[in-house]
Design an enzyme around this catalytic site. Structure first.
Site, PDB file in Angstrom:
ATOM      1  N   ARG A   1       0.849  -1.178   0.000  1.00  0.00           N
ATOM      2  CA  ARG A   1       0.000   0.000   0.000  1.00  0.00           C
ATOM      3  C   ARG A   1       0.891   1.237   0.000  1.00  0.00           C
ATOM      4  O   ARG A   1       1.984   1.228   0.593  1.00  0.00           O
ATOM      5  CB  ARG A   1      -0.910   0.039   1.242  1.00  0.00           C
ATOM      6  CG  ARG A   1      -2.100  -0.895   1.163  1.00  0.00           C
ATOM      7  CD  ARG A   1      -3.165  -0.360   0.218  1.00  0.00           C
ATOM      8  NE  ARG A   1      -4.388  -1.152   0.243  1.00  0.00           N
ATOM      9  CZ  ARG A   1      -4.636  -2.167  -0.568  1.00  0.00           C
ATOM     10  NH1 ARG A   1      -3.725  -2.552  -1.449  1.00  0.00           N
ATOM     11  NH2 ARG A   1      -5.799  -2.814  -0.506  1.00  0.00           N
TER      12      ARG A   1
ATOM     13  N   GLU B   1      -2.725   7.839  -4.951  1.00  0.00           N
ATOM     14  CA  GLU B   1      -3.041   7.325  -6.284  1.00  0.00           C
ATOM     15  C   GLU B   1      -4.514   7.569  -6.628  1.00  0.00           C
ATOM     16  O   GLU B   1      -5.361   7.533  -5.729  1.00  0.00           O
ATOM     17  CB  GLU B   1      -2.707   5.835  -6.370  1.00  0.00           C
ATOM     18  CG  GLU B   1      -3.384   4.965  -5.330  1.00  0.00           C
ATOM     19  CD  GLU B   1      -2.848   3.541  -5.301  1.00  0.00           C
ATOM     20  OE1 GLU B   1      -3.690   2.622  -5.334  1.00  0.00           O
ATOM     21  OE2 GLU B   1      -1.613   3.347  -5.231  1.00  0.00           O
TER      22      GLU B   1
ATOM     23  N   HIS C   1      -0.813   0.656  -9.858  1.00  0.00           N
ATOM     24  CA  HIS C   1      -1.502  -0.246  -8.920  1.00  0.00           C
ATOM     25  C   HIS C   1      -2.200  -1.359  -9.706  1.00  0.00           C
ATOM     26  O   HIS C   1      -3.420  -1.535  -9.632  1.00  0.00           O
ATOM     27  CB  HIS C   1      -2.509   0.498  -8.049  1.00  0.00           C
ATOM     28  CG  HIS C   1      -2.870  -0.255  -6.801  1.00  0.00           C
ATOM     29  ND1 HIS C   1      -3.371   0.344  -5.676  1.00  0.00           N
ATOM     30  CD2 HIS C   1      -2.794  -1.591  -6.498  1.00  0.00           C
ATOM     31  CE1 HIS C   1      -3.597  -0.560  -4.734  1.00  0.00           C
ATOM     32  NE2 HIS C   1      -3.257  -1.744  -5.220  1.00  0.00           N
TER      33      HIS C   1
END
Length: 313
Positions: free
Chosen positions: A232, A261, A279
């Protein structure tokens, strides 16, 4: 279509959307011009929330859904879901573990190779017509190096198996020692970073791991060390990381996750010693289909009164 009403916080792939909308009355929160107006209008009838790991479900949201019974999360991470509120209010929570383990482990190795062997830079080098005119700079070997894993859950173990195949020495940091693995346990993250050539981060998100990769860890990793983050964005102190990349405290980084993000810190875009991914660790057709199926299976089981396939709460 069932009379069960569900609130979706963000889009799923079309194959999941079509199935959900055939079975439930779906309200698309992310498309609402006024989200609070939508919640005020339909909130009293919502019995399920279908969300994604990065979107979660806050206590504030759940408080506005008095009939809420279940939050089904598309993803493993539940740190953005207020689990304490869910438990207190008897709201069930599910996620999609296991089905994305291998893909996230694959992208960790992909980022490691891309970062150490400078694969993106080599691609630019060839496309720019430099091959044959100047020499491509020498890069860093991966095989036989020391790999430190911050985290030894399902994905950490899958990454360890892959790096072991490269003949790497492996040690790991975790809250507790895992007796089912044969790798060296290091309870001190700074010491692990000091030992490692590559530090791969795969700890869960949440308050307990907030900025666990800090300036001290990066300094210990050192000017030849490389950081790979597939956990994360919250687990890394981004200010410290950007400074470390800028001033050579570490050699390079490969990142699949970021603090804000998708609107990541623009300074990352100016750095030549970082490989950036959107991601996308679980972003294969096979895994995304399996994740969506598990979300739908959990919802179906709940409303049929059956055991949940993957309960968190």
């Amino acid at each position: 279509m069932s009379e069960v009403e569900i609130l979706m916080t963000g889009a799923y792939p079309e194959w999941d959307m079509a199935d959900l909308e055939a079975k439930y009355r779906v309200h698309r929160l992310w498309e609402a011009a006024d989200r609070q107006e939508l919640i005020a209008r339909v909130g009293r009838d919502i019995r399920a929330v279908a969300t994604r790991g990065e979107l979660g479900a806050s206590a504030e949201l759940m408080k506005q859904l008095p009939k809420l019974e279940i939050v089904s999360c598309y993803g493993v991470g539940t740190d953005a879901i207020d689990l304490s509120y869910a438990r207190t209010n008897s709201i069930r929570v599910t996620n999609t573990p296991d089905v994305l383990t291998e893909d996230v482990a694959d992208i960790a190795i992909g980022l490691l190779l891309a970062t150490a062997r400078q694969i993106p830079q080599a691609d630019v080098f060839v496309r720019a017509g430099q091959w044959g005119n100047v020499a491509m700079p020498l890069v860093t070997r991966v095989s036989g190096k020391k790999v430190g894993l911050a985290g030894m859950g399902r994905i950490g173990k899958a990454i360890a198996r892959r790096t072991a195949a490269f003949g790497c020495d492996i040690a790991y940091f975790a809250r507790n020692e895992h007796k089912d693995v044969g790798y060296a346990y290091q309870p001190d993250l700074v010491a692990l970073a000091d030992w490692a050539d590559f530090l791969i981060v795969i700890v869960p998100g949440g308050q307990a791991t907030m900025k666990i990769i800090n300036a001290e860890v990066l300094k210990a990793l050192g000017p030849k060390g490389m950081l790979i983050n597939v956990s994360r964005g919250t687990t890394v102190d981004e200010e410290a990381l950007i400074a470390a990349l800028q001033n050579g405290t570490i050699q390079a980084a490969g990142l699949d996750v970021f603090l804000n993000e998708p609107k990541i810190d623009a300074r990352f875009l100016t750095l030549q010693n970082v490989v950036l991914q959107p991601h996308h660790g679980s972003g294969t057709v096979e895994t995304r289909k399996a994740m969506g199926q598990l979300v739908r299976d959990n919802l179906a089981a709940h409303f049929a009164g059956a055991a949940l396939p993957t309960p968190v709460v």
